[in-house]
Design an enzyme around this catalytic site. Structure first.
Site, PDB file in Angstrom:
ATOM      1  N   HIS A  81       0.953   1.228  -0.655  1.00 55.69           N
ATOM      2  CA  HIS A  81       1.576   1.935   0.155  1.00 55.69           C
ATOM      3  C   HIS A  81       0.616   3.157   0.238  1.00 55.69           C
ATOM      4  O   HIS A  81       0.727   4.051  -0.584  1.00 55.69           O
ATOM      5  CB  HIS A  81       3.050   2.321   0.010  1.00 55.69           C
ATOM      6  CG  HIS A  81       3.636   2.967   1.049  1.00 55.69           C
ATOM      7  ND1 HIS A  81       4.392   2.508   2.224  1.00 55.69           N
ATOM      8  CD2 HIS A  81       3.738   4.520   1.651  1.00 55.69           C
ATOM      9  CE1 HIS A  81       4.695   3.330   3.105  1.00 55.69           C
ATOM     10  NE2 HIS A  81       4.326   4.572   2.528  1.00 55.69           N
ATOM     11  N   CYS A  82      -0.065   3.629   1.204  1.00 50.99           N
ATOM     12  CA  CYS A  82      -0.946   4.674   1.599  1.00 50.99           C
ATOM     13  C   CYS A  82       0.107   5.791   2.228  1.00 50.99           C
ATOM     14  O   CYS A  82      -0.023   5.726   3.579  1.00 50.99           O
ATOM     15  CB  CYS A  82      -1.983   4.172   2.151  1.00 50.99           C
ATOM     16  SG  CYS A  82      -3.303   5.630   2.470  1.00 50.99           S
ATOM     17  N   PRO A  83       0.117   6.873   1.641  1.00 52.57           N
ATOM     18  CA  PRO A  83       0.788   8.014   2.238  1.00 52.57           C
ATOM     19  C   PRO A  83      -0.168   8.820   3.434  1.00 52.57           C
ATOM     20  O   PRO A  83       0.251   9.328   4.210  1.00 52.57           O
ATOM     21  CB  PRO A  83       1.090   8.945   1.008  1.00 52.57           C
ATOM     22  CG  PRO A  83       0.283   8.783  -0.044  1.00 52.57           C
ATOM     23  CD  PRO A  83       0.065   7.238   0.119  1.00 52.57           C
ATOM     24  N   ASN A 133       0.432   6.772   6.176  1.00 54.85           N
ATOM     25  CA  ASN A 133       1.806   6.633   6.471  1.00 54.85           C
ATOM     26  C   ASN A 133       2.127   5.185   6.797  1.00 54.85           C
ATOM     27  O   ASN A 133       3.136   4.787   7.725  1.00 54.85           O
ATOM     28  CB  ASN A 133       2.236   7.433   7.524  1.00 54.85           C
ATOM     29  CG  ASN A 133       3.850   7.686   7.722  1.00 54.85           C
ATOM     30  OD1 ASN A 133       4.406   7.656   6.582  1.00 54.85           O
ATOM     31  ND2 ASN A 133       4.367   7.461   8.881  1.00 54.85           N
ATOM     32  N   ASN A 134       1.654   4.259   6.140  1.00 54.35           N
ATOM     33  CA  ASN A 134       2.000   2.666   6.189  1.00 54.35           C
ATOM     34  C   ASN A 134       1.552   1.965   5.035  1.00 54.35           C
ATOM     35  O   ASN A 134       0.758   2.523   4.183  1.00 54.35           O
ATOM     36  CB  ASN A 134       1.107   2.256   7.484  1.00 54.35           C
ATOM     37  CG  ASN A 134       1.604   0.944   7.989  1.00 54.35           C
ATOM     38  OD1 ASN A 134       2.878   0.491   7.581  1.00 54.35           O
ATOM     39  ND2 ASN A 134       0.876   0.288   8.715  1.00 54.35           N
TER      40      ASN A 134
END
Length: 374
Positions: free
Chosen positions: A125-127, A130-131
């Site tokens: 999950h890549c902040p 945001n996805n």
């Protein structure tokens, strides 16, 4: 559940890209465009990189990464075993039961605690986008990293060149803007290039960040690898799979599209049920042999009129051919499907008499049926 703080890294990403690009095109680009030979081409290349970068960022941030729909709970779920074991290329792979989504996770699938969904080929999950990064958007995430690296290198190099050329005018606003780009670019370059190199390694070895961090294949062979070239091709060149959400509507639209294509392209038309209506006795015959029976009666002179038509196109042409062919003595009307009309006619008529009924002469671009009036 997601909180407002989860969106902060994504907004930081947008501010750095938009702000840095604005400073570059306001202060550095005019100097390159007017003072440096070949500077115009450099400014255009940087602009193309920016467009490609923004497009891949948008896709990585908005595409469904491969969420599996949750399955409603049932009374027997508590009896499910914790694991199921399958074999892939001779390697045993465990499929774990997901207590939240209520199904066995397929290989390489993991549950994201932030999105609270199971993601196919879950990477992480890549902040910053945001996805989640999964099967459907990993390619765009990787292209975003690679393009961002090139963009940082190009803007940093051009800005540094501007500062060196105008080192005698350090107090000038344009030079200060270029120095700002150099400072910010230097700070973000190291983590970005590190991520790009790391994900290049993952693509080459057909692994995900989740698998690499948890060490799933450290002690054995990776059953998903296909070799360096095929690993890269399968990741970067494969078509994006459909989303599992809304698949029924996607399938319906797909079937409607195929039906329209079948009606407009005769080569894609499958053999439909042949309909032969005999006006002599008012009966309707449904077998291909019925058309042959019409053409194996006593011979008479007959005029065959071929109408080309379809539900979406009006009749475009009409062709009449006089031949001598075996027909019943009583006038009849036969309606024959497009894919069989020429075949029946050509198989039943002598070659010298049927030359004008060749497939090229009676096969229209848009048709639904041939009407043969006898």
């Amino acid at each position: 559940s997601r909180s407002k703080n989860d969106f902060i890294p994504f907004f930081v990403t947008l501010i750095l890209i938009i702000g840095g690009s604005t400073v570059f095109y306001v202060f550095t680009a005019p100097f390159l465009w007017t003072e440096i030979e070949g500077g115009q081409a450099a400014v255009v290349v940087v602009g193309l990189l920016l467009v490609f970068l923004a497009a891949n960022l948008l896709w990585a941030a908005t595409l469904d990464p491969g969420y599996f729909p949750k399955v409603p709970e049932s009374a027997d779920d508590f009896r499910k075993p914790l694991f199921r074991v399958i074999g892939i290329n001779g390697i045993t792979v465990k499929m774990k039961w997901c207590e939240t989504c209520n199904f066995y996770r397929p290989p390489r699938t993991s549950h994201c605690s932030l999105c609270n969904r199971c993601v196919e080929d879950f990477d992480h999950h890549c902040p910053w986008v945001n996805n989640c990064v999964g099967k459907r958007n990993y390619k765009h995430f990787f292209l975003f990293l690679a393009t961002l690296t090139l963009y940082i290198v190009s803007t940093f190099g051009l800005s540094l060149f501007h500062v060196i050329r105008e080192r005698d005018n350090v107090s000038d606003a344009a030079v200060i803007g270029s120095m700002t780009i150099c400072c910010v670019g230097f700070l973000v370059f190291i983590p970005v290039i590190g991520l790009t190199v790391f994900h290049t390694y993952l693509v080459v070895h057909k692994r995900t960040t989740n698998e690499e961090v948890t060490g799933k294949f450290l002690a054995g062979y990776n059953p998903f690898t296909q070799g360096c070239l095929r690993n890269c091709a399968s990741t970067m060149c494969s078509r994006r799979i459909y989303s599992y959400h809304g698949y029924s509507s996607y399938k319906r639209r797909r079937e409607e599209k195929l039906e329209r294509r079948k009606g407009s392209e005769s080569r894609d038309v499958e053999l439909k049920e042949m309909r032969v209506k005999e006006a002599r006795n008012g009966s309707t015959l449904q077998t291909p042999d019925s058309a042959a029976e019409l053409l194996h009666s006593p011979a008479q002179d007959v005029t065959i009129t071929v109408d080309r038509e379809s539900p979406s196109h009006p009749i475009t042409s009409r062709q009449s051919v006089s031949v001598t062919t075996p027909i019943p003595s009583t006038p009849s009307i036969a309606v024959i499907s497009p894919s069989s009309a020429s075949a029946v006619a050509m198989s039943s008529l002598p070659a010298c008499e049927a030359r004008e009924l060749s497939p090229e002469s009676i096969r229209p671009t848009f048709l639904s049926s041939y009407e043969v009036s006898i």
